[in-house]
Design a protein around this motif. Structure first.
Motif, PDB file in Angstrom:
ATOM      1  N   VAL A  17       0.842  -1.194   0.000  1.00 25.50           N
ATOM      2  CA  VAL A  17       0.000   0.000   0.000  1.00 25.50           C
ATOM      3  C   VAL A  17       0.874   1.240   0.000  1.00 25.50           C
ATOM      4  N   THR A  18       0.284   2.357  -0.382  1.00 25.40           N
ATOM      5  CA  THR A  18       0.965   3.639  -0.277  1.00 25.40           C
ATOM      6  C   THR A  18       0.691   4.184   1.111  1.00 25.40           C
ATOM      7  N   PRO A  19       1.740   4.384   1.899  1.00 23.79           N
ATOM      8  CA  PRO A  19       1.535   4.851   3.276  1.00 23.79           C
ATOM      9  C   PRO A  19       0.872   6.227   3.335  1.00 23.79           C
ATOM     10  N   VAL A  20       0.034   6.391   4.340  1.00 23.68           N
ATOM     11  CA  VAL A  20      -0.640   7.655   4.611  1.00 23.68           C
ATOM     12  C   VAL A  20      -0.251   8.067   6.020  1.00 23.68           C
ATOM     13  N   VAL A  21       0.179   9.312   6.191  1.00 22.00           N
ATOM     14  CA  VAL A  21       0.569   9.802   7.505  1.00 22.00           C
ATOM     15  C   VAL A  21      -0.636  10.470   8.148  1.00 22.00           C
ATOM     16  N   LEU A  22      -0.977  10.022   9.335  1.00 21.04           N
ATOM     17  CA  LEU A  22      -2.089  10.617  10.076  1.00 21.04           C
ATOM     18  C   LEU A  22      -1.573  11.687  11.005  1.00 21.04           C
ATOM     19  N   GLU A  23      -2.283  12.761  11.059  1.00 18.64           N
ATOM     20  CA  GLU A  23      -1.952  13.819  12.018  1.00 18.64           C
ATOM     21  C   GLU A  23      -2.855  13.628  13.209  1.00 18.64           C
ATOM     22  N   ALA A  24      -2.289  13.766  14.380  1.00 13.98           N
ATOM     23  CA  ALA A  24      -3.086  13.629  15.600  1.00 13.98           C
ATOM     24  C   ALA A  24      -4.073  14.783  15.683  1.00 13.98           C
ATOM     25  N   SER A  25      -5.306  14.463  16.040  1.00 18.07           N
ATOM     26  CA  SER A  25      -6.307  15.508  16.180  1.00 18.07           C
ATOM     27  C   SER A  25      -6.110  16.205  17.517  1.00 18.07           C
ATOM     28  N   PRO A  26      -6.319  17.539  17.547  1.00 16.65           N
ATOM     29  CA  PRO A  26      -6.113  18.263  18.806  1.00 16.65           C
ATOM     30  C   PRO A  26      -7.126  17.831  19.854  1.00 16.65           C
ATOM     31  N   LYS A  27      -6.684  17.774  21.100  1.00 21.84           N
ATOM     32  CA  LYS A  27      -7.533  17.347  22.214  1.00 21.84           C
ATOM     33  C   LYS A  27      -8.606  18.392  22.532  1.00 21.84           C
ATOM     34  N   ASN A  28      -8.211  19.667  22.534  1.00 23.06           N
ATOM     35  CA  ASN A  28      -9.125  20.745  22.875  1.00 23.06           C
ATOM     36  C   ASN A  28      -9.155  21.799  21.768  1.00 23.06           C
ATOM     37  N   PRO A  29      -9.914  21.552  20.690  1.00 24.86           N
ATOM     38  CA  PRO A  29      -9.958  22.566  19.628  1.00 24.86           C
ATOM     39  C   PRO A  29     -10.653  23.826  20.120  1.00 24.86           C
ATOM     40  N   GLU A  30     -10.088  24.953  19.705  1.00 27.80           N
ATOM     41  CA  GLU A  30     -10.671  26.226  20.150  1.00 27.80           C
ATOM     42  C   GLU A  30     -11.253  26.984  19.003  1.00 27.80           C
TER      43      GLU A  30
END
Length: 137
Positions: free
Chosen positions: A124-137
């Motif tokens: 597969v072609t790797p996909v990099v996931l970005e961590a979602s912010p815990k407390n979006p403002e």
């Protein structure tokens, strides 16, 4: 006199079956991070809906398709096989999505496990996931 008969082992795809009930196994074996777990659960839910629709079509097909003649049975078998192939394809698609978000160590673990059971790992072609912010403002 001994005759050697050559044979070729047709290795099968190394599926994970992400749609199964054993998500804790995936999480521990591949040490999935929070973002990966979230994606996996989303894809599992989507797959569950797709699988239910296909299984319903298969059940309806079996209960409503004429089955009186050999030709009708042949037609039924072909239609059923088509639905079964859709089911397999849906599961493989979700497996590949999960494998694509594996980091290098996770993918190497997957490949090693595949080789242990004489299966071909998906490439597969790797996909990099970005961590979602815990407390979006």
């Amino acid at each position: 006199m001994l005759f050697m008969i050559p044979f070729y082992l047709d290795a099968q795809d190394c599926t994970l079956n992400v749609g199964s009930e054993k998500t804790s196994t995936f999480i521990s074996v591949f040490q999935l991070n929070e973002a990966q777990i979230e994606k996996m659960e989303t894809w599992r839910a989507e797959l569950s809906i797709e699988v239910k629709l296909i299984e319903d079509k298969m059940s309806q097909l079996l209960s409503t398709h004429p089955q009186s003649t050999p030709q009708e049975l042949t037609d039924l078998a072909a239609k059923y096989k088509g639905q079964k192939e859709k089911l397999i394809a849906a599961n493989i698609r979700v497996d590949k999505k999960l494998i694509a978000i594996f980091n290098e160590k996770q993918y190497q673990r997957y490949a090693a496990l595949c080789h242990e059971v004489v299966r071909e790992p998906f490439e597969v072609t790797p996909v990099v996931l970005e961590a979602s912010p815990k407390n979006p403002e």
